[in-house]
Design an enzyme around this catalytic site. Structure first.
Site, PDB file in Angstrom:
ATOM      1  N   LYS A   1       0.828  -1.201   0.000  1.00  0.00           N
ATOM      2  CA  LYS A   1       0.000   0.000   0.000  1.00  0.00           C
ATOM      3  C   LYS A   1       0.864   1.253   0.000  1.00  0.00           C
ATOM      4  CE  LYS A   1      -1.229   2.428   3.262  1.00  0.00           C
ATOM      5  NZ  LYS A   1      -1.642   3.051   4.542  1.00  0.00           N
TER       6      LYS A   1
ATOM      7  N   ASP B   1      -6.172   0.717   1.137  1.00  0.00           N
ATOM      8  CA  ASP B   1      -6.137   0.818   2.592  1.00  0.00           C
ATOM      9  C   ASP B   1      -7.462   0.318   3.148  1.00  0.00           C
ATOM     10  OD1 ASP B   1      -7.964   2.811   2.031  1.00  0.00           O
ATOM     11  OD2 ASP B   1      -6.859   4.405   3.047  1.00  0.00           O
TER      12      ASP B   1
END
Length: 213
Positions: A125, A143
């Site tokens: 991420k 996320d």
């Protein structure tokens, strides 16, 4: 309303509606270099961007580059970032990440996913956010908000983050991946909340496959 997933044909309209609702959607972290962006994204895990922005000016000023952070005392870094969650582990990772940059990458933040993920404390991420914001690549960083919203809305139907990212890359226009990342985050924070989604004011309710109310 169809129970099937949102189609590739339907997805751009969903993004258009979200863009109309959140025209200001974008990266909320403050930074002035790619290195500082990387640090800010690492610090933002399990805490708010607002909290990171409060402590980052002092951190960036004290340790402008990787060489400076690589030589930092962990206790000193902890003292600066103490107000955010997991500050001890984050301080340790910032120093280790910086030392790796200096040792293996000539002090430069690498611009590819595999190299970024070799840095201590940098997961997929974080790497995707850095590539999108720092290098201008089209990326979807998944996320908690993106994962929840995309699977609730019907852009995906996956059990894990990586599968969700891959599904979003298939269904969303590849020139709007970064935009989609920001729009889904804003929608998750302001409307499609984890515990009490505000479905009555949802700008994409007509497309939602799993409305909660």
């Amino acid at each position: 309303m169809s129970s099937k997933l949102i189609t590739k044909k339907e997805a751009p309209e969903v993004l258009d509606l979200l863009l109309e609702a959140y025209p200001e959607a974008g990266c909320a972290l403050h930074y002035d270099t790619v290195f500082h962006l990387l640090e800010a994204v690492m610090l933002s895990a399990q805490t708010t961007d607002v909290s990171v922005n409060k402590i980052s000016p002092e951190l960036f000023s004290r340790y402008p580059g990787p060489e400076d952070m690589a030589g930092a005392s962990q206790a000193d870094v902890e003292d600066i970032i103490r107000s955010i969650g997991l500050y001890k582990n984050k301080a340790k990772n910032l120093i280790a990440m910086s030392r790796t940059l200096v040792k293996d990458f000539d002090g430069e933040v690498p611009g590819d996913l595999d190299s970024l993920m070799k840095l201590p404390g940098v997961g997929r991420k974080t790497a995707n956010v850095v590539l999108a914001e720092g290098f201008g690549e089209q990326r979807i960083a998944v996320d908690t908000h993106v994962f929840r919203v995309s699977n609730r809305l019907g852009l995906a139907d996956e059990k894990d983050v990586l599968s969700t990212e891959k599904r979003l890359m298939r269904v969303l226009p590849d020139d709007r991946w970064t935009q989609a990342h920001h729009l889904l985050i804003f929608h998750g924070r302001r409307c499609c909340k984890a515990r009490k989604p505000e479905c009555s004011s949802c700008p994409v309710l007509e497309h939602c496959r799993h409305p909660q109310a």
